[in-house]
Design a protein around this motif. Sequence first.
Motif, PDB file in Angstrom:
ATOM      1  N   ILE A   1      -8.406  20.893 -27.139  1.00 52.76           N
ATOM      2  CA  ILE A   1      -8.271  22.105 -26.338  1.00 52.76           C
ATOM      3  C   ILE A   1      -8.518  21.778 -24.873  1.00 52.76           C
ATOM      4  O   ILE A   1      -9.451  21.033 -24.537  1.00 52.76           O
ATOM      5  N   ALA A   2      -7.672  22.328 -24.014  1.00 51.82           N
ATOM      6  CA  ALA A   2      -7.854  22.215 -22.561  1.00 51.82           C
ATOM      7  C   ALA A   2      -7.857  23.621 -21.976  1.00 51.82           C
ATOM      8  O   ALA A   2      -6.864  24.348 -22.087  1.00 51.82           O
ATOM      9  N   ILE A   3      -8.972  24.010 -21.375  1.00 49.34           N
ATOM     10  CA  ILE A   3      -9.124  25.342 -20.788  1.00 49.34           C
ATOM     11  C   ILE A   3      -9.009  25.225 -19.278  1.00 49.34           C
ATOM     12  O   ILE A   3      -9.713  24.427 -18.650  1.00 49.34           O
ATOM     13  N   ALA A   4      -8.113  26.012 -18.697  1.00 43.08           N
ATOM     14  CA  ALA A   4      -7.895  25.955 -17.252  1.00 43.08           C
ATOM     15  C   ALA A   4      -9.141  26.412 -16.506  1.00 43.08           C
ATOM     16  O   ALA A   4      -9.791  27.387 -16.890  1.00 43.08           O
ATOM     17  N   ALA A   5      -9.470  25.691 -15.447  1.00 43.79           N
ATOM     18  CA  ALA A   5     -10.622  26.029 -14.613  1.00 43.79           C
ATOM     19  C   ALA A   5     -10.162  26.097 -13.160  1.00 43.79           C
ATOM     20  O   ALA A   5      -8.993  25.873 -12.846  1.00 43.79           O
ATOM     21  N   SER A   6     -11.081  26.416 -12.264  1.00 45.13           N
ATOM     22  CA  SER A   6     -10.741  26.525 -10.845  1.00 45.13           C
ATOM     23  C   SER A   6     -10.286  25.168 -10.315  1.00 45.13           C
ATOM     24  O   SER A   6     -10.727  24.115 -10.764  1.00 45.13           O
ATOM     25  N   GLY A   7      -9.367  25.201  -9.323  1.00 46.67           N
ATOM     26  CA  GLY A   7      -8.781  23.977  -8.795  1.00 46.67           C
ATOM     27  C   GLY A   7      -9.768  23.140  -8.000  1.00 46.67           C
ATOM     28  O   GLY A   7     -10.780  23.622  -7.501  1.00 46.67           O
ATOM     29  N   GLU A   8      -9.429  21.843  -7.851  1.00 45.14           N
ATOM     30  CA  GLU A   8     -10.232  20.924  -7.053  1.00 45.14           C
ATOM     31  C   GLU A   8      -9.312  19.869  -6.465  1.00 45.14           C
ATOM     32  O   GLU A   8      -8.249  19.568  -7.011  1.00 45.14           O
ATOM     33  N   PRO A   9      -9.667  19.282  -5.294  1.00 48.69           N
ATOM     34  CA  PRO A   9      -8.797  18.273  -4.677  1.00 48.69           C
ATOM     35  C   PRO A   9      -8.759  16.997  -5.492  1.00 48.69           C
ATOM     36  O   PRO A   9      -9.779  16.555  -6.031  1.00 48.69           O
ATOM     37  N   ALA A  10      -7.571  16.404  -5.573  1.00 50.24           N
ATOM     38  CA  ALA A  10      -7.406  15.176  -6.352  1.00 50.24           C
ATOM     39  C   ALA A  10      -6.225  14.404  -5.791  1.00 50.24           C
ATOM     40  O   ALA A  10      -5.374  14.942  -5.072  1.00 50.24           O
ATOM     41  N   HIS A  11      -6.171  13.110  -6.124  1.00 59.69           N
ATOM     42  CA  HIS A  11      -5.076  12.230  -5.734  1.00 59.69           C
ATOM     43  C   HIS A  11      -4.304  11.843  -6.983  1.00 59.69           C
ATOM     44  O   HIS A  11      -4.895  11.545  -8.029  1.00 59.69           O
ATOM     45  N   LEU A  12      -2.972  11.857  -6.868  1.00 62.78           N
ATOM     46  CA  LEU A  12      -2.103  11.423  -7.954  1.00 62.78           C
ATOM     47  C   LEU A  12      -1.683   9.988  -7.668  1.00 62.78           C
ATOM     48  O   LEU A  12      -0.950   9.722  -6.701  1.00 62.78           O
ATOM     49  N   LEU A  13      -2.141   9.043  -8.492  1.00 64.71           N
ATOM     50  CA  LEU A  13      -1.915   7.620  -8.266  1.00 64.71           C
ATOM     51  C   LEU A  13      -1.326   6.981  -9.512  1.00 64.71           C
ATOM     52  O   LEU A  13      -1.515   7.484 -10.627  1.00 64.71           O
TER      53      LEU A  13
ATOM     54  N   VAL B   1       0.849  -1.190   0.000  1.00 65.92           N
ATOM     55  CA  VAL B   1       0.000   0.000   0.000  1.00 65.92           C
ATOM     56  C   VAL B   1       0.888   1.244   0.000  1.00 65.92           C
ATOM     57  O   VAL B   1       2.070   1.195   0.360  1.00 65.92           O
ATOM     58  N   THR B   2       0.288   2.356  -0.414  1.00 68.06           N
ATOM     59  CA  THR B   2       0.940   3.657  -0.335  1.00 68.06           C
ATOM     60  C   THR B   2      -0.069   4.655   0.205  1.00 68.06           C
ATOM     61  O   THR B   2      -1.259   4.583  -0.124  1.00 68.06           O
ATOM     62  N   THR B   3       0.399   5.553   1.044  1.00 68.94           N
ATOM     63  CA  THR B   3      -0.489   6.562   1.622  1.00 68.94           C
ATOM     64  C   THR B   3      -0.570   7.752   0.677  1.00 68.94           C
ATOM     65  O   THR B   3       0.438   8.412   0.397  1.00 68.94           O
TER      66      THR B   3
ATOM     67  N   GLU C   1      -7.102  11.585   2.868  1.00 65.14           N
ATOM     68  CA  GLU C   1      -5.963  10.679   3.036  1.00 65.14           C
ATOM     69  C   GLU C   1      -6.475   9.250   2.957  1.00 65.14           C
ATOM     70  O   GLU C   1      -7.450   8.891   3.625  1.00 65.14           O
ATOM     71  N   VAL C   2      -5.826   8.433   2.166  1.00 61.92           N
ATOM     72  CA  VAL C   2      -6.287   7.071   1.960  1.00 61.92           C
ATOM     73  C   VAL C   2      -5.083   6.181   1.682  1.00 61.92           C
ATOM     74  O   VAL C   2      -4.107   6.610   1.060  1.00 61.92           O
TER      75      VAL C   2
END
Length: 419
Positions: free
Chosen positions: A329-341, A64-66, A391-392
């Motif tokens: 096309i990719a248009i920047a939008a407001s940020g949101e929480p995400a996990h990099l896996l 596992v990884t935290t 956190e997971v």
Amino acid sequence: MKWFSFVIAAIVAGIVYMLIMEREAVFRFAGIEPAAETVIDGAETPETDADTPKDEVRRVSVVVTTSRAQVIDSAVVLRGRTEAVRQVTVMAETTGAVTSEPLRKGAMVEAGQLLCEIDIGTLAAQLSETRARLASARAGLPVSEARVTEAEALLTEAEINNRAATKLIEGGYASESRVASTRASVSSAKANVESARSGLEAATSIVEAAAAAVALTEKEMERTTIEAPFAGLLETDTAELGTLLSAGAPCATVIQLDPMKLVGFVPETQVEKVEPGAQARARLVSGTELTGAVTFLSRSADPLTRTFRVEIEVPNPGLLIRDGQTADIAIAASGEPAHLLPASALTLDDHGTLGIRHAAEGETGPEAAFLPVLFLRDTPEGIYVAGLPDEVEVIVVGQEYVTDGVPLELTYRADEVSQ
């Protein structure tokens, strides 16, 4: 030979019967000790021990990884196309034959450069005639003004005589005939003033009409030269020498490719994420990377697709980008929480839902559990997903071999995508 087949079948049936129904007798006859039978429903077996502690359960070893959530810049991804910032078909405004040599498509033109020249015909003679009429009308204007001035002076003199005669008759020094005569002179002078003023207005009208005729003829002569409205590229040849153009006939098509527009259509579910001025990136099918900013977002949806037109302006100094190319096309939008896996951490549940398996706290320790995720973005470092707790503990090795509720033995590792 049928009896032989029956004999063989009977022998085989007998052997099967002995092996199944009389297995112990056959094993004793062969000198083999039969193995103890495994009893189901909780009976003791050679493989289990009734005295084994209940909490000592077999656990599956996983890695596992935290992972901790981080705020990332989300993007609205569209499929669009390139479009010239300006494109116009220059048309003739008068009728005549083309007298200029044609320019070939692909040529660069400057603003105001001659594209097509039309034969002026008799316009030069008409212009001379209208100018002569204007000069004649202007020459007669001072005479009319002098007549008005003279008539006004006579009117003033008549009014003075009339006032003097009126005062004399009040003192008994003048007759009524004299007063009547002066009043008649005043009326006549007023009539002359009105006539002179009418003549002046007529002369002024003639001057204005002559000036309008001159301006109209000059404008018609200007229409015989068709110029580029802006600097750009010729998309078509200009009209060939000798071609007869009528009003509304095309001379050439000019496009401006620097800057270039990227046009896409935002679905109504994501239109709130896009704002004018937002930064955008695009990739053409040729692999060219582009960056720019949103310059326009439609306020009215397309009635058929329910999408909103968005325009992005990007520089194109070398004119390498062509009109009509497909672009992602990719248009920047407001940020949101995400996990990099890591992408390998993703799995599917029994219903085909995309998610991950993680180590959850159970009654006897950590156990496997499934969590659905929402895919956001793919990067060289991994994939960004949403829908997880802040956190997971994500199972990155062995997630395919466990199901919900399976006890786990955890092994942690330092993962380059853990945050």
